[in-house]
Design a protein around this motif. Structure first.
Motif, PDB file in Angstrom:
ATOM      1  N   UNK A   1      42.247  53.480  32.588  1.00 20.06           N
ATOM      2  CA  UNK A   1      43.273  53.629  31.339  1.00 20.06           C
ATOM      3  C   UNK A   1      43.507  52.836  30.992  1.00 20.06           C
ATOM      4  N   UNK A   2      44.300  52.481  31.749  1.00 24.77           N
ATOM      5  CA  UNK A   2      45.538  51.593  31.514  1.00 24.77           C
ATOM      6  C   UNK A   2      44.884  50.157  31.072  1.00 24.77           C
ATOM      7  N   UNK A   3      43.944  49.450  31.349  1.00 26.38           N
ATOM      8  CA  UNK A   3      43.684  48.232  30.877  1.00 26.38           C
ATOM      9  C   UNK A   3      42.377  47.597  30.224  1.00 26.38           C
ATOM     10  N   UNK A   4      42.018  49.733  29.284  1.00 29.84           N
ATOM     11  CA  UNK A   4      41.477  49.653  28.459  1.00 29.84           C
ATOM     12  C   UNK A   4      40.176  50.210  29.089  1.00 29.84           C
TER      13      UNK A   4
ATOM     14  N   UNK B   1      45.537  39.624  36.318  1.00 28.90           N
ATOM     15  CA  UNK B   1      46.205  40.732  36.249  1.00 28.90           C
ATOM     16  C   UNK B   1      46.073  41.800  37.575  1.00 28.90           C
ATOM     17  N   UNK B   2      46.710  43.083  37.766  1.00 26.81           N
ATOM     18  CA  UNK B   2      46.783  43.708  38.107  1.00 26.81           C
ATOM     19  C   UNK B   2      45.260  44.928  37.560  1.00 26.81           C
ATOM     20  N   UNK B   3      45.498  45.236  36.565  1.00 22.25           N
ATOM     21  CA  UNK B   3      44.439  45.901  35.962  1.00 22.25           C
ATOM     22  C   UNK B   3      43.240  46.043  35.236  1.00 22.25           C
ATOM     23  N   UNK B   4      43.702  44.146  34.519  1.00 21.39           N
ATOM     24  CA  UNK B   4      42.440  44.047  33.869  1.00 21.39           C
ATOM     25  C   UNK B   4      41.155  43.082  34.930  1.00 21.39           C
ATOM     26  N   UNK B   5      41.939  42.668  36.916  1.00 16.63           N
ATOM     27  CA  UNK B   5      40.284  42.342  36.844  1.00 16.63           C
ATOM     28  C   UNK B   5      39.836  43.535  37.709  1.00 16.63           C
ATOM     29  N   UNK B   6      40.939  44.393  37.504  1.00 16.58           N
ATOM     30  CA  UNK B   6      39.967  45.574  38.594  1.00 16.58           C
ATOM     31  C   UNK B   6      38.415  45.180  38.472  1.00 16.58           C
ATOM     32  N   UNK B   7      37.907  45.376  40.181  1.00 14.75           N
ATOM     33  CA  UNK B   7      36.103  45.904  39.855  1.00 14.75           C
ATOM     34  C   UNK B   7      35.753  46.862  40.535  1.00 14.75           C
ATOM     35  N   UNK B   8      34.881  47.627  40.541  1.00 19.16           N
ATOM     36  CA  UNK B   8      34.135  48.362  41.107  1.00 19.16           C
ATOM     37  C   UNK B   8      33.579  49.449  40.190  1.00 19.16           C
ATOM     38  N   UNK B   9      32.743  50.689  41.135  1.00 22.11           N
ATOM     39  CA  UNK B   9      31.925  51.950  39.905  1.00 22.11           C
ATOM     40  C   UNK B   9      33.236  52.505  39.164  1.00 22.11           C
ATOM     41  N   UNK B  10      34.418  52.882  39.971  1.00 16.36           N
ATOM     42  CA  UNK B  10      36.142  53.457  39.008  1.00 16.36           C
ATOM     43  C   UNK B  10      36.183  53.002  38.213  1.00 16.36           C
ATOM     44  N   UNK B  11      36.508  51.616  37.181  1.00 18.99           N
ATOM     45  CA  UNK B  11      36.731  50.670  35.910  1.00 18.99           C
ATOM     46  C   UNK B  11      35.201  50.934  35.393  1.00 18.99           C
ATOM     47  N   UNK B  12      34.005  51.227  35.550  1.00 20.18           N
ATOM     48  CA  UNK B  12      33.429  51.190  34.549  1.00 20.18           C
ATOM     49  C   UNK B  12      32.714  52.220  34.231  1.00 20.18           C
ATOM     50  N   UNK B  13      33.881  53.806  34.864  1.00 24.53           N
ATOM     51  CA  UNK B  13      33.237  54.888  34.659  1.00 24.53           C
ATOM     52  C   UNK B  13      31.727  55.387  35.757  1.00 24.53           C
ATOM     53  N   UNK B  14      31.618  54.405  36.663  1.00 25.16           N
ATOM     54  CA  UNK B  14      29.620  54.751  36.604  1.00 25.16           C
ATOM     55  C   UNK B  14      30.050  55.819  37.739  1.00 25.16           C
TER      56      UNK B  14
END
Length: 310
Positions: free
Chosen positions: A284-287, A237-250
Motif C-alpha cells: 500500500x505504501x508503494x502504491x 528500494x524496499x517498498x517499490x521493488x517487493x514482488x509476490x502475490x501480496x504486492x499484486x493483491x492475488x
C-alpha cells in the motif's frame, strides 16, 4: 566535574591514525579481520590479549609488530584499545583493567551501551563504540575482504569520534554517527538483513524437504532468487521493488499458500500470515496495492486456516 574528566577535557587532541599504538582485548573473528585491516591501512596493532591463548597467538602471528600480553599490558602499551570480547564480558573487563588518562577505549558490540565502559571514562580515558555492520566468517582473509564498503556505527564524543571516523575512512568503510540510546535498535535492524534471512531460508528449505528435496537443492534454486531480490532492492528500494502475490493483491494464491503451509506446520503458516500482513502495508505504501486488493488479501489472512495437501 571530577578531576579525571577535567584533565581529559583539557587534552582535546588524540594521535593521528598512523601514530596510534592499537591493542585488542578479544581475538575472535572480528578482531582478526579488523586488526589485519588496520595493519594494511598503516595503523600498527601492537598488543592483543584474550582468554584463549591460541586465538591471541594466531592474531599476533599474522601481524609484524604484535605481541600477546595481559589485559594490563594492552592498557599500558596502547593508545587505542578495541574490546572485541563477547558482549557479556565488556563491563567486567572495563572494571578489571587499569586504564590511563587520555587513552581511547572502544568496544565493538552492536547493542551494548557505551556506558558499559564507564570505569575507563572515570579513569580519564575516552570511550566509544565502533561496530562494523558486517558478518565475519572464520577465514580472516575472506573477512578482511568483506570489510571495505561496510558501514561502521560510531558512538563517541569529540575528539574520539573524529579519530574513529578517520580510521573508518582509512579502512574504506562508511562511518555512521549513532546517537546515544539507539544502539539496540540499530543492531536489531541488522538482524533482519542477516540473522533473520537465515531463519526465513530455513523455513523455505523445510518446504523443499517436505517433498524429498535436499537442502542443497533448495539453496541452489533459492539463492539466485535471493540475489535477484537484493538487486531489485538496490535499484528500486524496499517498498517499490517487493514482488509476490501480496504486492499484486492475488488473494487466491495467498489462500493456496496458507493451505499448504498449514498442512506442513501450523506455526509456519502463522509466520507466513504475519509476514503477509506487513507486506500488505508495504505494498500500500508503494502504491502497488489498492484498497480493494488489500481488503481481499486481509480477508484471506483473517479466515481460519483450511486444510490442504502438503
Amino acid at each position: 566535574m571530577d578531576e579525571p574528566h577535567e584533565l581529559r577535557a583539557a587534552a582535546r587532541t588524540l594521535p593521528e591514525p598512523q601514530d596510534l599504538r592499537v591493542g585488542f582485548i578479544g581475538a575472535g573473528r572480528l578482531a582478526r579481520a579488523l586488526s589485519l585491516a588496520l595493519q594494511v591501512a598503516g595503523v600498527p596493532v601492537v598488543r592483543v590479549a584474550s582468554r584463549s591463548q591460541a586465538s591471541a597467538r594466531a592474531l599476533a602471528d599474522a601481524l609484524p609488530d604484535c605481541r600477546v600480553g595481559t589485559l594490563q599490558a594492552v592498557a599500558r602499551d596502547c593508545d587505542l584499545v578495541f574490546l572485541t570480547s563477547p558482549d557479556a564480558l565488556i563491563a567486567e573487563i572495563a572494571c578489571a583493567v587499569p586504564w590511563r588518562m587520555g587513552q581511547s577505549v572502544v568496544h565493538c558490540s552492536g547493542a551494548t551501551p557505551v556506558a558499559a565502559l564507564q570505569p575507563a571514562a572515570a579513569a580519564g580515558a575516552w570511550i566509544g563504540g565502533f561496530h562494523p555492520l558486517q558478518a565475519f566468517g572464520a577465514d580472516p582473509r575472506a573477512a578482511l575482504a568483506s570489510l571495505p564498503g561496510c558501514t561502521v556505527a560510531i558512538e563517541a564524543e569529540p575528539p574520539l569520534d573524529d579519530l574513529l571516523h578517520a580510521l573508518t575512512r582509512r579502512l574504506g568503510c562508511v562511518g555512521l554517527t549513532l546517537p546515544p540510546g539507539a544502539r539496540a535498535r540499530y543492531h536489531a535492524s541488522g538482524g533482519y538483513a542477516s540473522q533473520h534471512i537465515h531463519v526465513l531460508l530455513a523455513e523455505a528449505v523445510r518446504l523443499w524437504q517436505s517433498w524429498g528435496a535436499t537442502e542443497q537443492q533448495a539453496l541452489d534454486a533459492l539463492l539466485p532468487l535471493l540475489r535477484g531480490t537484493l538487486e531489485s532492492l538496490a535499484h528500486s528500494g524496499v517498498a517499490a521493488g517487493m514482488p509476490g502475490p501480496v504486492s499484486r493483491g492475488d488473494a487466491g494464491t495467498v489462500r493456496l499458500h496458507r493451505q499448504a503451509l498449514q498442512a506442513v506446520d501450523p506455526d509456519m503458516r502463522d509466520l507466513y500470515d504475519r509476514l503477509c500482513r506487513r507486506g500488505v502495508d508495504l505494498a500500500r505504501q508503494a502504491g502497488r496495492l489498492d484498497a480493494a486488493g488489500a481488503v481481499g488479501v486481509e480477508q484471506v489472512l483473517d479466515a481460519s486456516p483450511e486444510p490442504g495437501a502438503p
